[in-house]
Scaffold this active site. Structure first.
Site, PDB file in Angstrom:
ATOM      1  N   CYS A 166      -2.374  -2.125   4.761  1.00  0.00           N
ATOM      2  CA  CYS A 166      -0.986  -2.081   4.253  1.00  0.00           C
ATOM      3  C   CYS A 166      -0.669  -3.205   3.271  1.00  0.00           C
ATOM      4  CB  CYS A 166       0.012  -2.208   5.404  1.00  0.00           C
ATOM      5  SG  CYS A 166      -0.350  -1.223   6.828  1.00  0.00           S
ATOM      6  N   ARG A 192       7.052   9.365   7.684  1.00  0.00           N
ATOM      7  CA  ARG A 192       7.250   8.854   6.319  1.00  0.00           C
ATOM      8  C   ARG A 192       6.763   9.812   5.228  1.00  0.00           C
ATOM      9  NH1 ARG A 192       7.644   3.237   6.766  1.00  0.00           N
ATOM     10  NH2 ARG A 192       8.918   2.850   8.618  1.00  0.00           N
ATOM     11  N   ARG A 235      13.010   1.259   2.107  1.00  0.00           N
ATOM     12  CA  ARG A 235      11.811   0.846   1.380  1.00  0.00           C
ATOM     13  C   ARG A 235      11.651   1.556   0.039  1.00  0.00           C
ATOM     14  NH1 ARG A 235       6.371   0.287   4.249  1.00  0.00           N
ATOM     15  NH2 ARG A 235       6.192  -0.850   2.304  1.00  0.00           N
ATOM     16  N   GLU A 243       0.819  -1.221   0.000  1.00  0.00           N
ATOM     17  CA  GLU A 243       0.000   0.000   0.000  1.00  0.00           C
ATOM     18  C   GLU A 243       0.850   1.267   0.000  1.00  0.00           C
ATOM     19  OE1 GLU A 243      -3.879   1.304   2.274  1.00  0.00           O
ATOM     20  OE2 GLU A 243      -2.182   1.260   3.634  1.00  0.00           O
ATOM     21  N   HIS A 289       1.118   5.790  10.760  1.00  0.00           N
ATOM     22  CA  HIS A 289       0.580   6.275   9.495  1.00  0.00           C
ATOM     23  C   HIS A 289      -0.830   6.808   9.764  1.00  0.00           C
ATOM     24  CE1 HIS A 289       3.136   3.437   6.761  1.00  0.00           C
ATOM     25  NE2 HIS A 289       3.481   4.667   6.487  1.00  0.00           N
TER      26      HIS A 289
HETATM   27  N1  GLY Z   1       7.256  -2.259   8.751  1.00  0.00           N
HETATM   28  C1  GLY Z   1       6.518  -1.410   7.906  1.00  0.00           C
HETATM   29  C2  GLY Z   1       7.124  -0.087   7.764  1.00  0.00           C
HETATM   30  O1  GLY Z   1       7.906   0.317   8.614  1.00  0.00           O
HETATM   31  O2  GLY Z   1       6.887   0.609   6.818  1.00  0.00           O
END
Ligand code: GLY
Length: 253
Positions: free
Chosen positions: A248, A131, A85, A65, A161
């Site tokens: 997610c 994030r 990521r 996601e 989030h």
């Molecule tokens: N473990 C999911 C994240 O930190 O984005």
């Protein structure tokens, strides 16, 4: 109505992925089994599911996601805020070409995780988190404005989030927990309020005739069912350990 979903299998490296939880290390096999049950639930909701292979290089890549936001009009490839990521978007950008002619992109210095984006019909709420930064949220708002969507930017206080603490079920019904219960941006909605002890259940997903909820949250389940929704419960213990929730694990469109 959703017709499709994209998911990605859990890699062995998943157990060493990012997390802020203190729930212990996930059991890989149990996590795989929970993921398989998740895919089965998406199918039960009527979705055709594209299952991507696991990728050992990206421990958190099962949380697809965060890599894109999909609407009827376009795919927005995000710019995930966690450096480990960020490369997850390379595969997703290619995969989405099968389904979308139009792809937009969030660019640095803007960062945005899909987990920070909540769609309520023609309105988006974008959380500012560790994030997602304001530049990323503003780029996202400018993209969506071209397609007739409004965006409200919501600085987060505690949640990881935005969608850790809020879900939209349709019919003006929001599931809310913690800082969103009395938040001025969500005053206009009918609220299904999740108790502090059951906060994890705020990350639930409405897919067609069902709301998928995590297993073991009886009070929240009753509230959601009393509001007129049919639920499917899934054991999410090994997903929760890595800060993951039901939303997610898929892109739904
Ligand atoms: N473990 C999911 C994240 O930190 O984005």
């Amino acid at each position: 109505m959703f017709t499709r979903a994209i998911v990605k299998k859990i890699s062995k490296s998943y157990v060493d992925g990012l997390t802020t939880s203190n729930l212990g290390k996930p059991d890989f096999e149990k996590a795989q089994a929970q993921h398989a049950q998740y895919v089965a639930a998406l199918k039960q909701c009527g979705l055709e599911v594209t299952v991507l292979n696991a990728d050992e290089e990206y421990p958190d890549s099962t949380f697809v996601e965060d890599t894109a936001v999909l609407t009827n009009e376009c795919a927005v490839i995000t710019n995930p805020g966690a450096p480990s990521r960020n490369g997850e978007i390379i595969e997703m950008k290619e995969v989405l070409k099968q389904f979308y002619e139009k792809a937009e992109k969030i660019h640095a210095p803007g960062y945005l995780d899909g987990g920070d984006v909540l769609q309520v019909d023609k309105h988006f709420y974008v959380g500012l988190s560790t994030r997602t930064n304001r530049e990323g949220a503003e780029q996202f708002a400018a993209i969506q404005q071209k397609y007739g969507y409004e965006t409200t930017i919501v600085p987060l206080e505690k949640f990881f989030h935005l969608k850790t603490g809020i879900a939209y079920l349709g019919n003006n019904d929001l599931v809310v927990a913690g800082e969103f219960i009395d938040h001025p941006d969500f005053e206009e909605y009918n609220k299904i309020v999740i108790d502090e002890q059951e906060e994890y259940c705020a990350n639930c997903i409405r897919i067609n005739d069902y709301v998928i909820i995590p297993k073991g949250y009886e009070r929240s389940k009753k509230k959601i069912e009393d509001a007129g929704y049919k639920t499917i419960e899934l054991d999410m213990s090994e997903i929760q350990k890595q800060d993951g929730g039901l939303s997610c694990l898929s892109l739904r469109f």
